[in-house]
Design a protein around this motif. Structure first.
Motif, PDB file in Angstrom:
ATOM      1  N   GLY A   1      21.235   1.954  13.735  1.00  0.00           N
ATOM      2  CA  GLY A   1      20.807   0.639  13.471  1.00  0.00           C
ATOM      3  C   GLY A   1      19.486   0.728  12.621  1.00  0.00           C
ATOM      4  N   MET A   2      18.683   1.166  13.779  1.00  0.00           N
ATOM      5  CA  MET A   2      16.834   1.446  13.073  1.00  0.00           C
ATOM      6  C   MET A   2      16.354   1.499  12.313  1.00  0.00           C
ATOM      7  SD  MET A   2      15.710  -0.805  15.939  1.00  0.00           S
ATOM      8  CE  MET A   2      17.282  -1.234  16.068  1.00  0.00           C
ATOM      9  N   GLU A   3      17.566   2.767  12.024  1.00  0.00           N
ATOM     10  CA  GLU A   3      17.457   3.766  10.846  1.00  0.00           C
ATOM     11  C   GLU A   3      17.218   3.100   9.839  1.00  0.00           C
ATOM     12  OE1 GLU A   3      18.967   7.901   9.155  1.00  0.00           O
ATOM     13  OE2 GLU A   3      18.470   8.421  11.211  1.00  0.00           O
TER      14      GLU A   3
ATOM     15  N   ALA B   1       9.980  -5.659   2.653  1.00  0.00           N
ATOM     16  CA  ALA B   1       9.392  -6.259   3.595  1.00  0.00           C
ATOM     17  C   ALA B   1       7.795  -6.899   3.601  1.00  0.00           C
ATOM     18  CB  ALA B   1      10.242  -7.225   4.906  1.00  0.00           C
ATOM     19  N   ALA B   2       7.176  -5.335   4.016  1.00  0.00           N
ATOM     20  CA  ALA B   2       5.508  -5.371   4.675  1.00  0.00           C
ATOM     21  C   ALA B   2       5.022  -5.638   2.541  1.00  0.00           C
ATOM     22  CB  ALA B   2       5.282  -4.268   4.937  1.00  0.00           C
ATOM     23  N   GLY B   3       5.730  -4.772   1.985  1.00  0.00           N
ATOM     24  CA  GLY B   3       4.907  -5.381   0.677  1.00  0.00           C
ATOM     25  C   GLY B   3       5.537  -6.597   0.080  1.00  0.00           C
ATOM     26  N   SER B   4       6.007  -6.957   0.027  1.00  0.00           N
ATOM     27  CA  SER B   4       6.690  -8.408  -0.911  1.00  0.00           C
ATOM     28  C   SER B   4       5.272  -9.469   0.510  1.00  0.00           C
ATOM     29  CB  SER B   4       7.918  -8.711   0.419  1.00  0.00           C
ATOM     30  OG  SER B   4       8.696  -8.560  -0.449  1.00  0.00           O
ATOM     31  N   LEU B   5       5.298  -8.485   1.703  1.00  0.00           N
ATOM     32  CA  LEU B   5       4.030  -9.422   2.729  1.00  0.00           C
ATOM     33  C   LEU B   5       2.625  -9.579   1.454  1.00  0.00           C
ATOM     34  CD1 LEU B   5       5.185  -9.520   6.482  1.00  0.00           C
ATOM     35  CD2 LEU B   5       5.057 -11.754   4.464  1.00  0.00           C
ATOM     36  N   ILE B   6       2.607  -8.474   1.330  1.00  0.00           N
ATOM     37  CA  ILE B   6       1.039  -8.146   0.665  1.00  0.00           C
ATOM     38  C   ILE B   6       0.693  -9.009  -0.995  1.00  0.00           C
ATOM     39  CG2 ILE B   6      -0.167  -6.345  -0.873  1.00  0.00           C
ATOM     40  CD1 ILE B   6       0.800  -4.379   1.953  1.00  0.00           C
TER      41      ILE B   6
ATOM     42  N   ASP C   1      10.299 -15.753  13.391  1.00  0.00           N
ATOM     43  CA  ASP C   1      11.424 -14.436  13.939  1.00  0.00           C
ATOM     44  C   ASP C   1      10.090 -13.151  13.761  1.00  0.00           C
ATOM     45  OD1 ASP C   1      12.623 -16.288  12.220  1.00  0.00           O
ATOM     46  OD2 ASP C   1      12.788 -16.219  10.812  1.00  0.00           O
ATOM     47  N   LEU C   2       8.845 -12.993  13.713  1.00  0.00           N
ATOM     48  CA  LEU C   2       8.320 -12.210  14.167  1.00  0.00           C
ATOM     49  C   LEU C   2       8.090 -11.814  16.034  1.00  0.00           C
ATOM     50  CD1 LEU C   2       5.724 -11.418  10.732  1.00  0.00           C
ATOM     51  CD2 LEU C   2       8.217 -10.003  11.230  1.00  0.00           C
ATOM     52  N   ALA C   3       7.512 -13.438  16.470  1.00  0.00           N
ATOM     53  CA  ALA C   3       7.471 -13.699  17.490  1.00  0.00           C
ATOM     54  C   ALA C   3       8.615 -13.275  18.550  1.00  0.00           C
ATOM     55  CB  ALA C   3       6.512 -14.669  17.857  1.00  0.00           C
ATOM     56  N   ALA C   4       9.572 -13.566  17.732  1.00  0.00           N
ATOM     57  CA  ALA C   4      10.799 -12.673  18.055  1.00  0.00           C
ATOM     58  C   ALA C   4      11.468 -11.711  18.900  1.00  0.00           C
ATOM     59  CB  ALA C   4      11.968 -13.945  18.165  1.00  0.00           C
ATOM     60  N   VAL C   5      10.800 -10.978  17.367  1.00  0.00           N
ATOM     61  CA  VAL C   5      11.330  -9.283  17.124  1.00  0.00           C
ATOM     62  C   VAL C   5       9.871  -8.760  18.008  1.00  0.00           C
ATOM     63  CG1 VAL C   5      10.877  -7.875  15.692  1.00  0.00           C
ATOM     64  CG2 VAL C   5      12.474  -9.583  14.936  1.00  0.00           C
TER      65      VAL C   5
ATOM     66  N   ARG D   1      12.863 -12.662   5.648  1.00  0.00           N
ATOM     67  CA  ARG D   1      13.009 -13.787   6.988  1.00  0.00           C
ATOM     68  C   ARG D   1      14.527 -13.342   7.373  1.00  0.00           C
ATOM     69  NH1 ARG D   1      12.846 -19.577   7.875  1.00  0.00           N
ATOM     70  NH2 ARG D   1      14.010 -18.443  10.223  1.00  0.00           N
ATOM     71  N   LYS D   2      14.974 -13.026   6.531  1.00  0.00           N
ATOM     72  CA  LYS D   2      16.737 -11.972   6.720  1.00  0.00           C
ATOM     73  C   LYS D   2      16.491 -10.865   7.083  1.00  0.00           C
ATOM     74  CE  LYS D   2      18.884 -15.268   3.489  1.00  0.00           C
ATOM     75  NZ  LYS D   2      18.990 -15.265   1.479  1.00  0.00           N
ATOM     76  N   HIS D   3      15.631  -9.689   6.508  1.00  0.00           N
ATOM     77  CA  HIS D   3      15.096  -8.642   6.841  1.00  0.00           C
ATOM     78  C   HIS D   3      15.221  -8.814   8.724  1.00  0.00           C
ATOM     79  CE1 HIS D   3      16.125  -7.895   2.776  1.00  0.00           C
ATOM     80  NE2 HIS D   3      14.798  -7.294   2.187  1.00  0.00           N
ATOM     81  N   ILE D   4      13.929  -9.820   8.666  1.00  0.00           N
ATOM     82  CA  ILE D   4      13.574  -9.637  10.244  1.00  0.00           C
ATOM     83  C   ILE D   4      14.523  -9.930  11.000  1.00  0.00           C
ATOM     84  CG2 ILE D   4      11.657 -10.871  11.746  1.00  0.00           C
ATOM     85  CD1 ILE D   4      10.706  -8.862   9.699  1.00  0.00           C
TER      86      ILE D   4
END
Length: 114
Positions: A26-28, A37-42, A67-71, A9-12
Motif C-alpha cells: 500500500g505504501m509502495e 503531487a509534489a510536482g503539482s504543488l511546485i 489533509d496534510l496535517a491529518a496524514v 487532495r485525492k492522492h493525500i
C-alpha cells in the motif's frame, strides 16, 4: 489550478487510507502518486506567485493543509508506535549497562530486479 489541488487532495486521501491499514504494498503504491503531487504543488506555487489570489483556490489550499496535517499525525503516531514496540522487543533481549532496553537489530533483505 483548482483541479490540480483537488487531484492532490485525492492522492493525500489515498495515502491517509493506506496509513490506516499499512502494508508495504500500500505504501509502495502511494509513492509515485505522491511524487506527482509534489510536482503539482511546485507548479501551483509558481502560478500563485504570478497571479492574484483566487478565493476558491485559497479554500482548496486550506483544506489541503488540513489533509496534510491529518496524514502527518498518522505518521507521527505510527513512528511512536514502532519505536515503543522496538523498545519492548529490545527489553526481551536484555538491557544496556545504562538501564535502557537493548536496541533491536533490524533483519532484512534487499532485492533488485532489472
Amino acid at each position: 489550478m483548482r483541479s490540480s489541488v483537488e487531484t492532490i487532495r485525492k492522492h493525500i486521501e489515498a495515502l491517509r487510507l493506506a496509513l490506516l491499514a499499512p502494508s508495504p504494498e500500500g505504501m509502495e503504491q502511494c509513492l509515485p502518486v505522491l511524487a506527482d503531487a509534489a510536482g503539482s504543488l511546485i507548479s501551483i506555487q509558481r502560478e500563485l506567485g504570478r497571479s492574484g489570489g483566487d478565493p476558491e483556490l485559497g479554500r482548496e489550499l486550506k483544506a489541503l493543509k488540513q489533509d496534510l496535517a491529518a496524514v502527518h499525525k498518522l505518521i507521527e503516531h505510527g513512528v511512536a508506535f514502532w519505536n515503543q514496540w522496538a523498545k519492548l522487543l529490545g527489553s526481551l533481549s536484555g538491557y544496556t549497562p545504562s538501564g535502557e532496553a537493548r536496541p533491536v537489530a533490524a533483519a532484512g533483505t534487499i532485492s533488485i530486479q532489472g
